[in-house]
Design a protein around this motif. Sequence first.
Motif, PDB file in Angstrom:
ATOM      1  N   ASP A 184       0.806  -1.218   0.000  1.00 17.72           N
ATOM      2  CA  ASP A 184       0.000   0.000   0.000  1.00 17.72           C
ATOM      3  C   ASP A 184       0.844   1.275   0.000  1.00 17.72           C
ATOM      4  OD1 ASP A 184      -1.893  -2.029   0.598  1.00 17.72           O
ATOM      5  OD2 ASP A 184      -3.170  -0.583   1.621  1.00 17.72           O
ATOM      6  N   LEU A 185       1.779   1.365   0.960  1.00 16.44           N
ATOM      7  CA  LEU A 185       2.499   2.629   1.130  1.00 16.44           C
ATOM      8  C   LEU A 185       3.323   3.020  -0.098  1.00 16.44           C
ATOM      9  CD1 LEU A 185       3.120   5.043   2.867  1.00 16.44           C
ATOM     10  CD2 LEU A 185       4.916   3.724   4.021  1.00 16.44           C
ATOM     11  N   PRO A 186       4.064   2.114  -0.762  1.00 20.14           N
ATOM     12  CA  PRO A 186       4.770   2.535  -1.984  1.00 20.14           C
ATOM     13  C   PRO A 186       3.827   3.087  -3.052  1.00 20.14           C
ATOM     14  CG  PRO A 186       5.624   0.435  -1.214  1.00 20.14           C
ATOM     15  CD  PRO A 186       4.407   0.719  -0.379  1.00 20.14           C
ATOM     16  N   PHE A 187       2.628   2.509  -3.153  1.00 19.03           N
ATOM     17  CA  PHE A 187       1.634   3.000  -4.106  1.00 19.03           C
ATOM     18  C   PHE A 187       1.162   4.398  -3.713  1.00 19.03           C
ATOM     19  CE2 PHE A 187      -2.706   3.489  -5.653  1.00 19.03           C
ATOM     20  CZ  PHE A 187      -2.617   3.059  -6.969  1.00 19.03           C
ATOM     21  N   VAL A 188       0.878   4.606  -2.427  1.00 15.64           N
ATOM     22  CA  VAL A 188       0.428   5.912  -1.956  1.00 15.64           C
ATOM     23  C   VAL A 188       1.505   6.967  -2.179  1.00 15.64           C
ATOM     24  CG1 VAL A 188      -0.215   7.242   0.094  1.00 15.64           C
ATOM     25  CG2 VAL A 188      -1.202   4.964  -0.285  1.00 15.64           C
ATOM     26  N   VAL A 189       2.765   6.635  -1.863  1.00 20.01           N
ATOM     27  CA  VAL A 189       3.865   7.584  -2.048  1.00 20.01           C
ATOM     28  C   VAL A 189       3.986   7.989  -3.511  1.00 20.01           C
ATOM     29  CG1 VAL A 189       6.379   7.819  -1.993  1.00 20.01           C
ATOM     30  CG2 VAL A 189       5.179   6.872  -0.012  1.00 20.01           C
ATOM     31  N   ALA A 190       3.920   7.018  -4.427  1.00 15.90           N
ATOM     32  CA  ALA A 190       4.019   7.320  -5.857  1.00 15.90           C
ATOM     33  C   ALA A 190       2.846   8.168  -6.328  1.00 15.90           C
ATOM     34  CB  ALA A 190       4.094   6.019  -6.658  1.00 15.90           C
ATOM     35  N   PHE A 191       1.651   7.847  -5.853  1.00 16.05           N
ATOM     36  CA  PHE A 191       0.469   8.618  -6.243  1.00 16.05           C
ATOM     37  C   PHE A 191       0.565  10.052  -5.725  1.00 16.05           C
ATOM     38  CE2 PHE A 191      -3.868   9.985  -4.857  1.00 16.05           C
ATOM     39  CZ  PHE A 191      -4.346  10.295  -6.117  1.00 16.05           C
ATOM     40  N   TRP A 192       0.931  10.228  -4.464  1.00 12.27           N
ATOM     41  CA  TRP A 192       1.048  11.571  -3.911  1.00 12.27           C
ATOM     42  C   TRP A 192       2.102  12.390  -4.651  1.00 12.27           C
ATOM     43  CZ3 TRP A 192       0.734  11.335   2.184  1.00 12.27           C
ATOM     44  CH2 TRP A 192      -0.583  11.048   2.545  1.00 12.27           C
ATOM     45  N   ARG A 193       3.230  11.769  -4.971  1.00 10.42           N
ATOM     46  CA  ARG A 193       4.268  12.498  -5.703  1.00 10.42           C
ATOM     47  C   ARG A 193       3.720  13.035  -7.021  1.00 10.42           C
ATOM     48  NH1 ARG A 193       9.772   8.766  -5.157  1.00 10.42           N
ATOM     49  NH2 ARG A 193      10.297   9.375  -3.008  1.00 10.42           N
ATOM     50  N   ALA A 194       3.019  12.192  -7.740  1.00  9.60           N
ATOM     51  CA  ALA A 194       2.478  12.607  -9.040  1.00  9.60           C
ATOM     52  C   ALA A 194       1.386  13.651  -8.864  1.00  9.60           C
ATOM     53  CB  ALA A 194       1.942  11.386  -9.792  1.00  9.60           C
ATOM     54  N   TRP A 195       0.473  13.414  -7.932  1.00 10.77           N
ATOM     55  CA  TRP A 195      -0.671  14.318  -7.774  1.00 10.77           C
ATOM     56  C   TRP A 195      -0.236  15.697  -7.283  1.00 10.77           C
ATOM     57  CZ3 TRP A 195      -5.587  14.057  -9.335  1.00 10.77           C
ATOM     58  CH2 TRP A 195      -6.473  15.012  -8.846  1.00 10.77           C
TER      59      TRP A 195
END
Length: 352
Positions: A184-195
């Motif tokens: 979960d957390l690697p996905f959230v980190v990548a999404f937040w970086r992009a968003w």
Amino acid sequence: MAERPFFTILTPVYKGMDFVPGCAESVRAQGFDDYEHLLIDDGSPDQSGEVCDALAAKDSRIRVIHQKNAGVTGARNAGIAAAKGRYLLFLDQDDRLGPCALQAIAAALRSCGEDLVSWRHHGNWEEMCADAALAVPTRYAQEDFGKLYYTGTVHYVWTKAFPVDFLRENNIRFDESIQDGTDDLPFVVAFWRAWFGKHPGAGIQYISQFLYYYEIGNEASVSNRLQPFLPSHLAMFSDLLTDFLQRYHVPPDQMTMAFYQCLHTLAYGVYSTPRARRRALRAQLLEDERFKAILAEMGRHRQYSPFYLPFRLGALGLVSFLFRSYEGRRWWFWKAYRLGLLLLGKGWQQAF
């Protein structure tokens, strides 16, 4: 259901025949119809696939995809590719949505502008929010993400709404090499970086009422198994802490819980790792420059954890011993907690 539903609710299914009917019923009972419920039968060896098909035959909002087993990350990625909705919600097979979850989340999304929307979870069904009018969000700016971390929601994809088109356009996917429940957390980190890279003034609208029921009694859940240390565990915390400090400019004095959780999780990895692998663990963790940087930041900003000194000393046996105490009666854990504070001196910030 509209041609493009407001939500796609994504549920990976594996050995879930006893759970999926209750999960699906929690969605049907929402009183909110603008959704599709996407069930990904991940090559389950039991009758889960048949159960999913039977549910879909009774409700046109349920759609089933059958695939060869690829693990939860592979199933989630298949769901991202197949989703028809505007927003993606993750719902695990043994969990449920609270009674007013979809209404409350939809209302927040329709008024949030460029902000993201997140909400709270709980393991007691009686605590679930039943009135969407009570679910009024509080806004956290990026520099307040350290405070948001204290809500216990940052790590989990099932406490967040994800714009489907944005995920696809930016090729944000789960790392399918991670199969121990820490994807979960690697996905959230990548999404937040992009968003937040695209929307630098955006924040997070956080609903403090409980909208997601997390089942804590399923002994078969991957979260209830030992999780030996993997390099991905260090990477996800290194990325998160670096982003909080450098991308979102979170004040260090708000980072106490994030640093504490980092060392706690890594200590659990040490505890879960067989003694015969400890020498390799030294090279994987203690000699990694990212881990050294985390300890240096904790020392610089006086962020306390009872595992801080044992890790600084390279005493992995002591780390494992303290975590074993934490899992038990905690007498030695709290003894070490107080002793560490005494040895370090005054001014160290505690998470609780």
